[in-house]
Design a protein around this motif. Structure first.
Motif, short mmCIF file in Angstrom:
data_model
loop_
_atom_site.label_atom_id
_atom_site.label_comp_id
_atom_site.label_asym_id
_atom_site.label_seq_id
_atom_site.Cartn_x
_atom_site.Cartn_y
_atom_site.Cartn_z
N LYS A 378 -32.37 7.18 -32.51
CA LYS A 378 -33.43 8.04 -31.96
C LYS A 378 -32.89 9.00 -30.90
O LYS A 378 -33.38 10.11 -30.75
CB LYS A 378 -34.54 7.17 -31.35
CG LYS A 378 -35.31 6.35 -32.37
CD LYS A 378 -36.42 5.55 -31.67
CE LYS A 378 -37.21 4.73 -32.68
NZ LYS A 378 -38.28 3.93 -32.00
N ILE A 379 -31.89 8.54 -30.17
CA ILE A 379 -31.33 9.36 -29.09
C ILE A 379 -30.01 9.96 -29.56
O ILE A 379 -29.09 9.22 -29.93
CB ILE A 379 -31.10 8.52 -27.82
CG1 ILE A 379 -32.40 7.87 -27.37
CG2 ILE A 379 -30.52 9.39 -26.70
CD1 ILE A 379 -32.23 6.92 -26.19
N PRO A 380 -29.89 11.28 -29.57
CA PRO A 380 -28.61 11.90 -29.97
C PRO A 380 -27.53 11.62 -28.93
O PRO A 380 -27.68 11.99 -27.77
CB PRO A 380 -28.95 13.40 -30.04
CG PRO A 380 -30.16 13.57 -29.18
CD PRO A 380 -30.92 12.29 -29.25
N LEU A 381 -26.48 10.95 -29.33
CA LEU A 381 -25.41 10.59 -28.41
C LEU A 381 -24.41 11.74 -28.28
O LEU A 381 -23.98 12.32 -29.28
CB LEU A 381 -24.69 9.33 -28.88
CG LEU A 381 -25.54 8.06 -28.99
CD1 LEU A 381 -24.69 6.88 -29.44
CD2 LEU A 381 -26.20 7.75 -27.65
N THR A 382 -24.05 12.06 -27.06
CA THR A 382 -23.09 13.13 -26.78
C THR A 382 -21.76 12.51 -26.38
O THR A 382 -21.63 11.28 -26.24
CB THR A 382 -23.60 14.04 -25.66
OG1 THR A 382 -23.67 13.27 -24.43
CG2 THR A 382 -24.99 14.59 -25.98
N ILE A 383 -20.78 13.35 -26.15
CA ILE A 383 -19.46 12.86 -25.74
C ILE A 383 -19.53 12.19 -24.37
O ILE A 383 -18.74 11.28 -24.07
CB ILE A 383 -18.43 14.01 -25.73
CG1 ILE A 383 -17.02 13.45 -25.65
CG2 ILE A 383 -18.71 15.00 -24.60
CD1 ILE A 383 -15.94 14.47 -25.94
N ARG A 408 -13.93 5.53 -33.74
CA ARG A 408 -15.13 5.79 -34.55
C ARG A 408 -16.08 6.80 -33.92
O ARG A 408 -17.23 6.94 -34.35
CB ARG A 408 -15.87 4.49 -34.84
CG ARG A 408 -16.30 3.67 -33.65
CD ARG A 408 -16.85 2.31 -34.11
NE ARG A 408 -17.18 1.42 -33.00
CZ ARG A 408 -18.40 1.27 -32.51
NH1 ARG A 408 -19.40 1.96 -33.02
NH2 ARG A 408 -18.63 0.43 -31.52
N MET A 409 -15.61 7.50 -32.91
CA MET A 409 -16.44 8.56 -32.32
C MET A 409 -16.67 9.67 -33.35
O MET A 409 -15.75 10.07 -34.05
CB MET A 409 -15.74 9.17 -31.09
CG MET A 409 -15.84 8.34 -29.84
SD MET A 409 -14.90 9.09 -28.48
CE MET A 409 -15.78 10.64 -28.26
N PRO A 410 -17.90 10.20 -33.43
CA PRO A 410 -18.18 11.27 -34.40
C PRO A 410 -17.67 12.64 -33.94
O PRO A 410 -17.73 13.60 -34.69
CB PRO A 410 -19.70 11.27 -34.50
CG PRO A 410 -20.16 10.75 -33.18
CD PRO A 410 -19.13 9.76 -32.74
N MET A 411 -17.18 12.70 -32.70
CA MET A 411 -16.64 13.95 -32.18
C MET A 411 -15.23 13.71 -31.64
O MET A 411 -14.81 12.56 -31.46
CB MET A 411 -17.55 14.56 -31.10
CG MET A 411 -17.58 13.81 -29.79
SD MET A 411 -18.61 12.31 -29.82
CE MET A 411 -20.24 13.00 -29.95
N LYS A 412 -14.51 14.78 -31.40
CA LYS A 412 -13.14 14.68 -30.91
C LYS A 412 -13.13 14.18 -29.47
O LYS A 412 -13.85 14.73 -28.62
CB LYS A 412 -12.47 16.06 -30.99
CG LYS A 412 -11.02 16.08 -30.54
CD LYS A 412 -10.46 17.49 -30.65
CE LYS A 412 -9.02 17.53 -30.14
NZ LYS A 412 -8.47 18.92 -30.20
N PRO A 413 -12.36 13.14 -29.15
CA PRO A 413 -12.33 12.62 -27.78
C PRO A 413 -11.83 13.70 -26.80
O PRO A 413 -10.94 14.48 -27.13
CB PRO A 413 -11.34 11.46 -27.85
CG PRO A 413 -11.28 11.10 -29.30
CD PRO A 413 -11.50 12.36 -30.05
N SER A 414 -12.41 13.70 -25.62
CA SER A 414 -11.99 14.67 -24.61
C SER A 414 -10.73 14.18 -23.90
O SER A 414 -10.35 13.01 -23.99
CB SER A 414 -13.11 14.85 -23.58
OG SER A 414 -13.33 13.65 -22.87
N ILE A 415 -10.08 15.08 -23.20
CA ILE A 415 -8.88 14.73 -22.43
C ILE A 415 -9.22 13.69 -21.37
O ILE A 415 -8.43 12.79 -21.08
CB ILE A 415 -8.30 16.00 -21.77
CG1 ILE A 415 -7.94 17.03 -22.84
CG2 ILE A 415 -7.08 15.65 -20.94
CD1 ILE A 415 -6.92 16.56 -23.86
#
Length: 494
Positions: A378-383, A408-415
């Motif tokens: 329900k809640i869009p997860l951000t980085i 398994r993160m749907p986005m590229k991990p940040s520095i």
């Protein structure tokens, strides 16, 4: 009347418009067209203006269609400008540009409509382009044109352009007018280095000062974190008979947050109560958040209890207040109570709760919350959510689980995520994992000296001096050098 001519219709409709009976004016306009009468361009322009102000965009488009279908070319610059303004107000920039391009005659009002429309739609660079094109066609800007372009100069950081416009207005005699002086002060206040000089100088020379002027000055000092000067002008405006509004109060709240001062926070809270501004939802929420940022969760809880309307922002602010103070269990309880009361949790509420769990060391609770959010969807997860959860696990030494989340993160991990993991591995003695992650970090940012320094520190932590020297050798070959921080002590004569 048995017979009605075009003059009768125009007179009746214009009378309704002048007396503020907009709904009646639009109904009569429709009847007029149904009876086969073609309205004058001036009347059509007035109706279009009403459509803009009342959000009657459907009628406005119908009027435009009527003009096209009947082959009526709006030769009137007044009507064409009204159409441009209508489409700008309805956020249809393409139609506005099309009409403007077809205009055979353009005056300063037409150009101003385009510039003001672009500014209102946050197309600041485009507004500046139209302003330059207007000058290229030798059309002189009027006072409204200059007021319209000043926000673009502020947002684009073009103080030089702003000063040139100020100089032009000075020679034309516009600068002494209240509306322009308020706009130019607002522009200067966007530039911190000038907020205490140019803006204040103009304000002091102004014969009149409106609420916008005071709000701009106070807001400028608020953004700089100068609560002393912000309070000074807040008090002064009241002494001069100007009552602060909600925007001014919000600026003062921001100043209290930027430079936490519980005394100032209580003072602005009292003013909001006495002036009945506290009942406005966004003011009440901001005061709640102010106490949270000042480290007074008890006051935040009291404000929360006094709020007439509680939205997701209210709940998030209370959760944040407990999280900042290290009361993780209370923050978690408020989050669950929020759901029980039927208030949908938003990304901010979830992030505040995860952060509270991280700082309080509530590993299991944080994991359940995070995994539950993923499963429900329900809640869009951000980085930021992933970074917070990885930080939670890293602090507890659960490095394998933290690395698994990264995978398994749907986005590229940040520095920041990689650095946090490497530091945690170093602290918990996991050289193998730290070495692997630091190497990945270097691959992501091969020219960042901090990454090499981090790997070197990992090797040094475990007495692998050969590895540390090899990393420093690579840095020398690449010409990389870590930036060093420094402290400065200023001596003040007393």
């Amino acid at each position: 009347m048995l017979e009605r001519d075009i003059v009768t219709w125009n007179s009746l409709i214009m009378g309704c418009i002048q007396n503020g009976c907009f709904a009646n004016a639009m109904d009569l306009f429709k009847q007029m067209r149904t009876n086969g009468f073609t309205p004058k361009p001036e009347l059509t322009a007035s109706i279009l203006s009403i459509c803009s102000r009342t959000d009657e965009f459907k009628l406005g488009r119908e009027i435009h269609g009527f003009i096209i279908v009947n082959g009526v070319i709006p030769e009137s610059v007044f009507l064409s400008t009204a159409m441009v303004n209508f489409y700008m107000r309805s956020c249809d920039l393409r139609s506005a540009f099309s009409i403007f391009d077809q205009m055979k005659v353009r005056n300063e009002v037409s150009w101003t409509a385009m510039i003001n429309g672009c500014t209102a739609n946050h197309e600041y660079a485009m507004a500046l382009d139209f302003f330059h094109a207007m000058q290229a066609e030798n059309t002189k800007a009027n006072r409204v044109t200059l007021i319209s372009i000043l926000p673009a100069c502020a947002q684009l950081g073009l103080i030089k352009h702003g000063k040139e416009i100020h100089g032009y207005a000075f020679h034309r005699g516009f600068d002494s007018e209240l509306c322009f002086s308020a706009a130019i002060i607002h522009m200067y206040c966007h530039f911190e280095e000038t907020s205490s000089t140019a803006a204040i100088t103009i304000m002091e020379r102004s014969a009149e000062r409106d609420i916008v002027t005071w709000g701009s000055i106070i807001g400028s000092f608020s953004r700089c974190g100068n609560i002393i000067e912000a309070t000074k002008y807040f008090n002064r405006m009241q002494l001069e008979g100007m009552k602060p509004n909600s925007v001014t109060v919000l600026a003062m709240i921001s100043a209290c947050i930027a430079q936490p001062s519980i005394a100032s926070a209580r003072a602005i809270h009292c003013y909001a109560l006495k002036s009945s501004l506290f009942s406005e939802a966004f003011v009440g929420n901001s005061i709640l958040n102010m106490y949270a940022k000042c480290g007074h969760p008890t006051d935040s809880q009291q404000i929360f209890a006094e709020l007439e309307v509680r939205d997701s922002y209210s709940w998030s602010s209370l959760i944040s207040a407990y999280g900042i103070s290290g009361c993780g269990h209370k923050a978690l309880r408020v989050f669950h109570e929020m759901s029980e009361r039927g208030v949908e949790a938003d990304p901010i509420a979830l992030l505040s709760t995860l952060s509270a769990c991280s700082h309080a060391g509530l590993i299991e609770e944080g994991q359940q919350l995070f995994e539950g959010a993923i499963q429900e969807g329900k809640i869009p997860l951000t980085i930021e959510h992933y970074a917070c959860q990885i930080d939670l696990l890293s602090r507890a030494g659960n490095l394998e689980e933290a690395c698994e989340i990264v995978q398994r993160m749907p986005m590229k991990p940040s520095i920041r995520i990689w650095s946090s993991l490497v530091s945690a591995c170093k602290d918990f003695g996991r050289l193998d994992v730290a070495e692997r992650l630091a190497s990945q970090l270097i691959l992501l940012e091969p020219d960042n000296a901090a990454n090499y320094t981090l790997l070197s520190m990992v090797y040094a932590k475990f007495d692998n001096w050969i590895g540390a020297e090899a990393v420093r050798r690579v840095m020398r070959v690449k010409g990389l050098q870590k930036k060093h921080g420094y402290s400065r002590i200023e001596l003040v004569n007393v």
